[in-house]
Each structure stands twice: as C-alpha cells, then as structure tokens.
Design a protein around this motif. Structure first.
Motif, PDB file in Angstrom:
ATOM      1  N   MET A   1     -58.079  20.117 -94.760  1.00  0.00           N
ATOM      2  CA  MET A   1     -57.662  19.212 -95.821  1.00  0.00           C
ATOM      3  C   MET A   1     -58.561  19.353 -97.053  1.00  0.00           C
ATOM      4  O   MET A   1     -58.078  19.323 -98.170  1.00  0.00           O
ATOM      5  CB  MET A   1     -57.671  17.778 -95.282  1.00  0.00           C
ATOM      6  N   LYS A   2     -59.866  19.507 -96.810  1.00  0.00           N
ATOM      7  CA  LYS A   2     -60.794  19.647 -97.929  1.00  0.00           C
ATOM      8  C   LYS A   2     -60.497  20.902 -98.733  1.00  0.00           C
ATOM      9  O   LYS A   2     -60.650  20.913 -99.948  1.00  0.00           O
ATOM     10  CB  LYS A   2     -62.237  19.681 -97.424  1.00  0.00           C
ATOM     11  N   ASN A   3     -60.069  21.982 -98.053  1.00  0.00           N
ATOM     12  CA  ASN A   3     -59.744  23.221 -98.760  1.00  0.00           C
ATOM     13  C   ASN A   3     -58.565  23.034 -99.697  1.00  0.00           C
ATOM     14  O   ASN A   3     -58.530  23.612-100.782  1.00  0.00           O
ATOM     15  CB  ASN A   3     -59.461  24.347 -97.770  1.00  0.00           C
ATOM     16  N   HIS A   4     -57.583  22.238 -99.282  1.00  0.00           N
ATOM     17  CA  HIS A   4     -56.423  21.979-100.127  1.00  0.00           C
ATOM     18  C   HIS A   4     -56.828  21.190-101.371  1.00  0.00           C
ATOM     19  O   HIS A   4     -56.347  21.463-102.472  1.00  0.00           O
ATOM     20  CB  HIS A   4     -55.351  21.213 -99.351  1.00  0.00           C
ATOM     21  N   ILE A   5     -57.715  20.239-101.178  1.00  0.00           N
ATOM     22  CA  ILE A   5     -58.185  19.441-102.310  1.00  0.00           C
ATOM     23  C   ILE A   5     -58.993  20.320-103.271  1.00  0.00           C
ATOM     24  O   ILE A   5     -58.817  20.241-104.486  1.00  0.00           O
ATOM     25  CB  ILE A   5     -59.021  18.239-101.816  1.00  0.00           C
ATOM     26  N   LEU A   6     -59.851  21.176-102.719  1.00  0.00           N
ATOM     27  CA  LEU A   6     -60.636  22.087-103.552  1.00  0.00           C
ATOM     28  C   LEU A   6     -59.729  23.021-104.339  1.00  0.00           C
ATOM     29  O   LEU A   6     -59.922  23.219-105.543  1.00  0.00           O
ATOM     30  CB  LEU A   6     -61.597  22.908-102.686  1.00  0.00           C
ATOM     31  N   LEU A   7     -58.721  23.579-103.675  1.00  0.00           N
ATOM     32  CA  LEU A   7     -57.781  24.471-104.357  1.00  0.00           C
ATOM     33  C   LEU A   7     -57.033  23.721-105.453  1.00  0.00           C
ATOM     34  O   LEU A   7     -56.849  24.229-106.559  1.00  0.00           O
ATOM     35  CB  LEU A   7     -56.795  25.084-103.363  1.00  0.00           C
ATOM     36  N   GLY A   8     -56.607  22.498-105.167  1.00  0.00           N
ATOM     37  CA  GLY A   8     -55.915  21.690-106.173  1.00  0.00           C
ATOM     38  C   GLY A   8     -56.784  21.433-107.391  1.00  0.00           C
ATOM     39  O   GLY A   8     -56.325  21.534-108.531  1.00  0.00           O
ATOM     40  N   LYS A   9     -58.062  21.098-107.166  1.00  0.00           N
ATOM     41  CA  LYS A   9     -58.993  20.872-108.273  1.00  0.00           C
ATOM     42  C   LYS A   9     -59.213  22.148-109.077  1.00  0.00           C
ATOM     43  O   LYS A   9     -59.259  22.120-110.305  1.00  0.00           O
ATOM     44  CB  LYS A   9     -60.323  20.344-107.749  1.00  0.00           C
ATOM     45  N   LEU A  10     -59.366  23.274-108.362  1.00  0.00           N
ATOM     46  CA  LEU A  10     -59.555  24.553-109.050  1.00  0.00           C
ATOM     47  C   LEU A  10     -58.356  24.882-109.927  1.00  0.00           C
ATOM     48  O   LEU A  10     -58.503  25.301-111.074  1.00  0.00           O
ATOM     49  CB  LEU A  10     -59.768  25.676-108.037  1.00  0.00           C
ATOM     50  N   LEU A  11     -57.154  24.706-109.388  1.00  0.00           N
ATOM     51  CA  LEU A  11     -55.944  25.006-110.156  1.00  0.00           C
ATOM     52  C   LEU A  11     -55.799  24.065-111.353  1.00  0.00           C
ATOM     53  O   LEU A  11     -55.361  24.485-112.427  1.00  0.00           O
ATOM     54  CB  LEU A  11     -54.714  24.952-109.250  1.00  0.00           C
ATOM     55  N   MET A  12     -56.172  22.799-111.175  1.00  0.00           N
ATOM     56  CA  MET A  12     -56.091  21.851-112.287  1.00  0.00           C
ATOM     57  C   MET A  12     -57.097  22.229-113.379  1.00  0.00           C
ATOM     58  O   MET A  12     -56.776  22.196-114.573  1.00  0.00           O
ATOM     59  CB  MET A  12     -56.357  20.424-111.800  1.00  0.00           C
TER      60      MET A  12
END
Length: 125
Positions: A1-12
C-alpha cells in the motif's frame, strides 16, 4: 500500500513539474513573431487528463525525481521530452496528412507546411 501512495505522490509531483515545463514552453514560443498564430494544447489539463496524454513523460519525470535530479534540470528535461514528442508527431502528421499534437499554427491550411514549421520551431528550441 505504501508503494502505491509513493507512486501517486511521485506522479503528482511529476505533473506539477510538467506544468512548469509547459509554462516555459509557452514563454519560449512567445519569442516568435507569429505567436498570435500559435495554438498550444496543454492549457487547463487536470491530472487525470494529463495522465492519459502524458503517461510516459510523467513516468520519466517521476524516475528523475526519485533519482534526486535537481528540479531545474527536470523541468529542462520535461521541455526536451515535449519538444521531441511534437517533432515526432509533426513528422507523422506530414506522412499521414493530419493535424495532431500539442502545438498548432491556426491559419495555415496546408498541413504539410504547418507541421514542417512546427517541427522546425521545436527543433530550434
């Protein structure tokens, strides 16, 4: 789950940097005498639309962010990627007699001439 949040932040964050690159591209294009004839198609794009249109650009910017490249350089890379995409699209447009891409010349009816000028302008920048 943390990886998805990190990826989302990176993309944003990549989306925000791409926006800065696009603003700089608009400023670059203002230096030409025929600026009034140019139409740029990255105004008012939200994250969802940008994600659809610019997935690979956002991915590359995200990789650069994660690699700790300076934001100033990432903005420059974003501009280069956008110009290269337009050059490739304009070349394809010449072959297919189309008008696709991000940058357009409004009043030219001949698509080959329009795409050639756009391609040369992006190459120059």
């Amino acid at each position: 789950m943390k990886n998805h949040i990190l990826l989302g932040k990176l993309l944003m964050n990549a989306f925000k940097i791409l926006g800065k690159a696009q603003n700089e591209i608009e400023n670059d294009l203002k230096n030409f005498k025929f600026t009034k004839e140019l139409e740029i198609d990255f105004k008012n794009i939200n994250f969802k639309e940008s994600f659809k249109k610019n997935f690979f650009t956002l991915l590359i910017i995200s990789i650069l962010l994660e690699s700790k490249v300076s934001k100033k350089h990432i903005v420059s890379y974003g501009k280069i990627i956008t110009y290269l995409r337009q050059i490739v699209t304009s070349t394809d447009n010449i072959i297919d007699n189309e008008d696709k891409g991000l940058i357009f010349i409004k009043n030219l009816k001949n698509k080959t001439v329009s795409n050639s000028l756009i391609m040369l302008t992006c190459q120059n920048l």
